[in-house]
Design an enzyme around this catalytic site. Structure first.
Site, mmCIF file in Angstrom:
data_model
loop_
_atom_site.group_PDB
_atom_site.id
_atom_site.type_symbol
_atom_site.label_atom_id
_atom_site.label_comp_id
_atom_site.label_asym_id
_atom_site.label_seq_id
_atom_site.Cartn_x
_atom_site.Cartn_y
_atom_site.Cartn_z
ATOM 1 N N ASP A 331 0.863 -1.196 0.000
ATOM 2 C CA ASP A 331 0.000 0.000 0.000
ATOM 3 C C ASP A 331 0.899 1.246 0.000
ATOM 4 O O ASP A 331 1.762 1.404 0.873
ATOM 5 C CB ASP A 331 -0.884 -0.038 1.253
ATOM 6 C CG ASP A 331 -1.955 1.044 1.231
ATOM 7 O OD1 ASP A 331 -3.141 0.684 1.313
ATOM 8 O OD2 ASP A 331 -1.594 2.239 1.149
ATOM 9 N N GLU A 375 -4.392 2.359 -4.990
ATOM 10 C CA GLU A 375 -2.938 2.510 -4.793
ATOM 11 C C GLU A 375 -2.360 1.290 -4.085
ATOM 12 O O GLU A 375 -1.315 1.342 -3.460
ATOM 13 C CB GLU A 375 -2.644 3.821 -4.059
ATOM 14 C CG GLU A 375 -2.622 3.808 -2.561
ATOM 15 C CD GLU A 375 -3.907 3.357 -1.840
ATOM 16 O OE1 GLU A 375 -4.855 2.883 -2.499
ATOM 17 O OE2 GLU A 375 -3.920 3.453 -0.609
HETATM 18 N N1 LIG Z 1 -3.875 9.251 -9.170
HETATM 19 C C1 LIG Z 1 -4.523 8.168 -8.826
HETATM 20 N N2 LIG Z 1 -4.976 8.039 -7.564
HETATM 21 C C2 LIG Z 1 -5.609 6.913 -7.210
HETATM 22 C C3 LIG Z 1 -5.825 5.894 -8.126
HETATM 23 N N3 LIG Z 1 -6.475 4.884 -7.499
HETATM 24 C C4 LIG Z 1 -6.657 5.283 -6.213
HETATM 25 N N4 LIG Z 1 -6.129 6.510 -6.031
HETATM 26 C C5 LIG Z 1 -6.126 7.329 -4.856
HETATM 27 O O1 LIG Z 1 -5.415 6.712 -3.796
HETATM 28 C C6 LIG Z 1 -5.887 7.305 -2.567
HETATM 29 C C7 LIG Z 1 -5.957 6.246 -1.505
HETATM 30 O O2 LIG Z 1 -6.282 6.906 -0.309
HETATM 31 P P1 LIG Z 1 -6.436 6.169 1.071
HETATM 32 O O3 LIG Z 1 -7.177 4.877 0.834
HETATM 33 O O4 LIG Z 1 -7.026 7.144 2.018
HETATM 34 O O5 LIG Z 1 -5.020 5.782 1.487
HETATM 35 P P2 LIG Z 1 -3.721 6.636 1.717
HETATM 36 O O6 LIG Z 1 -3.958 8.088 1.451
HETATM 37 O O7 LIG Z 1 -2.625 6.026 0.922
HETATM 38 O O8 LIG Z 1 -3.474 6.448 3.261
HETATM 39 P P3 LIG Z 1 -2.728 5.218 3.899
HETATM 40 O O9 LIG Z 1 -3.089 4.010 3.147
HETATM 41 O O10 LIG Z 1 -3.261 5.207 5.307
HETATM 42 O O11 LIG Z 1 -1.291 5.533 3.878
HETATM 43 C C8 LIG Z 1 -7.254 7.919 -2.902
HETATM 44 O O12 LIG Z 1 -7.155 9.337 -2.827
HETATM 45 C C9 LIG Z 1 -7.519 7.491 -4.317
HETATM 46 O O13 LIG Z 1 -8.216 8.519 -5.055
HETATM 47 C C10 LIG Z 1 -5.378 6.078 -9.470
HETATM 48 O O14 LIG Z 1 -5.529 5.252 -10.365
HETATM 49 N N5 LIG Z 1 -4.732 7.216 -9.777
#
Ligand SMILES: Nc1nc2c(ncn2[C@@H]2O[C@H](COP(=O)(O)OP(=O)(O)OP(=O)(O)O)[C@@H](O)[C@H]2O)c(=O)[nH]1
Length: 461
Positions: A331, A375
């Site tokens: 992650d 992510e």
């Molecule tokens: N740019 C981009 N962002 C993505 C994609 N898929 C997911 N995200 C973003 O990844 C972020 C994941 O956020 P969270 O699940 O809160 O996790 P985090 O901010 O990494 O926090 P922790 O996991 O606690 O470290 C979200 O803002 C999603 O919009 C993608 O394909 N492209």
């Protein structure tokens, strides 16, 4: 036309064989005539062909020919044969005078006519005709040998299977001239051997062969390949609908009747070659489509669907073999903040780089890196114990950090980092892959709780 008695069919077949050779060579000669001698020879060849076709009509006439005296059953054969011989003698003397080199096959026409005459005489000499005699005399005169060869353009690769050398030679030469690559076999057994190592677009299979019949050869071919994969055109001297229906129900794609109407034969062969090509293209396209359906659009590594299928396959195999399976969940730390501070496009770019770093950290072909969602990434490590999985996870963690992608809003480090959870499971008969996912997920939770940018694990089950 339906044969009236099985013996009729054999006698008619034996009579048609030299006649077909004669017709085939004559048609080839006609096709190949140089313009300089066309006016002179073409009418002679056409007359010879007309008389040969008249003889063929008589042979195909639905009168019983298997019992009684042959001359009584086929009274006009001498007159018809004499006409053919006269046509041929006239042709030959014209050719000998001036066009010997332009007509290399004229002797083959002569020898087919000689065979025809000898067969008719032998049938006529019998007090009453008998199938066994007719066949053995004909077979004694014509030794079956085999030849291979043929080159040509990429019109398709054909295999012709026939026990008669003359049939093979005629068809091979004519088809090569049409741009096909042609291989010939004089027995079903030899053809089947060839099929072990060679591929053919279409097989032309003689239905009546002495050692192994067309039926047996076709059954063996169909036990290995479907009609889509290996088209087979049955070539039969029997005109009865029963034979044709038999061949088609046993898996033939099409049939051709002897004597071959060459333009019709060409059209049917071309159709089968075309259909096989289209079928192959379709299969390739489907394979490609399936591949695409397993790839994540953004990162170009395996997607969640592939992950699920591969984990299940690995799991089932491990159940059978008693092997361990390890899983790493990855992650990206504070990725929401990354997007928020640098924009979604920069976020996409970072995910692409992280995916590359994860997959580049795997050294075995059977290890799979996948985008698990958003992510999050995952790595499946078949036949891997926890200690080895932990070292792979450490390699991944370090590779992500070493990308040095600036992450201004992270409280871990000023660059993009990842937290990883690892689990190992030896699947038994009753447990499912979700157990391993839960275990790795707990490891991930632990890594996050302990400050991120590290590998966490609860160990193995
Ligand atoms: N740019 C981009 N962002 C993505 C994609 N898929 C997911 N995200 C973003 O990844 C972020 C994941 O956020 P969270 O699940 O809160 O996790 P985090 O901010 O990494 O926090 P922790 O996991 O606690 O470290 C979200 O803002 C999603 O919009 C993608 O394909 N492209």
């Amino acid at each position: 036309m339906a044969d009236t008695h099985p013996c009729d069919a054999h006698i008619r077949h034996d009579l048609r064989t030299p006649l077909n050779h004669m017709i085939g060579y004559t048609e080839m000669l006609l096709d190949d005539l140089p313009p300089t001698c066309n006016d002179l020879l073409s009418p002679r060849l056409k007359t010879l062909l007309d008389d040969a076709y008249r003889m063929l009509e008589t042979i195909n006439r639905p009168a019983p020919m298997s019992s009684g005296h042959f001359d009584g059953l086929f009274p006009d054969w001498r007159a018809k044969m004499a006409l053919i011989e006269a046509d041929f003698n006239g042709l030959k003397s014209t050719i000998e005078n001036a066009w010997q080199e332009a007509c290399p096959d004229v002797e083959k026409i002569g020898s087919a006519i000689g065979n025809m005459r000898a067969l008719l005489e032998s049938l006529s000499a019998k007090p009453s005709i008998d199938l066994g005699d007719a066949r053995s005399q004909q077979n004694a005169r014509e030794t079956a040998t085999h030849a291979t060869g043929g080159s040509g353009h990429a019109g398709g690769h054909l295999l012709i299977v026939d026990d008669r050398q003359e049939n093979l030679e005629l068809m091979q030469r004519r088809l090569i001239r049409e741009g096909y690559r042609v291989t010939v076999s004089n027995s079903g057994r030899e053809a089947l051997d060839r099929l072990e190592s060679e591929q053919f677009d279409v097989i032309l299979l003689d239905w009546l062969m002495p050692d192994m019949s067309g039926t047996e050869v076709l059954a063996k071919i169909r036990s290995k390949s479907s009609a889509h994969e290996q088209p087979v055109i049955v070539v039969t001297a029997r005109h009865g609908s029963e034979t044709i229906v038999d061949a088609l129900t046993q898996g033939a794609n099409d049939y051709l009747a002897k004597p071959l109407d060459f333009p019709v034969a060409l059209a049917r062969i071309a159709t089968q070659v075309y259909l096989r090509r289209v079928t192959q293209q379709l299969a390739d396209a489907n394979r490609q489509l399936k591949q695409f359906s397993y790839i994540d659009g953004l990162t170009a590594i395996a997607n969640r669907r592939k992950f699920d299928e591969y984990l299940m396959t690995t799991w089932r195999r491990a159940q059978q073999e008693g092997a361990p399976v390890s899983l790493i969940l990855i992650d990206v730390d504070y990725f929401k903040r990354y997007n928020d501070s640098l924009g979604h496009e920069a976020g996409d770019h970072a995910l692409m780089r992280v995916a590359k770093a994860v997959s580049s950290s795997l050294y075995r072909v059977k290890d799979l890196a996948a985008r698990y969602g958003g992510e999050e990434f995952a790595v499946i490590l078949p036949e891997t114990e926890l200690a080895d999985a932990l070292s792979v996870a450490e390699r991944v963690r370090s590779a992500v950090m070493s990308l040095e992608l600036p992450h201004p809003d992270s409280t871990v480090m000023p660059v993009v980092t990842a937290s990883l959870g690892v689990g190992e499971w030896r699947p038994t008969a009753f447990c499912e892959p979700s157990a391993l996912i839960n275990l790795a997920d707990k490891g991930l939770y632990q890594a996050k709780a302990s400050g991120r940018n590290q590998v966490g694990t609860l160990g193995q089950n």
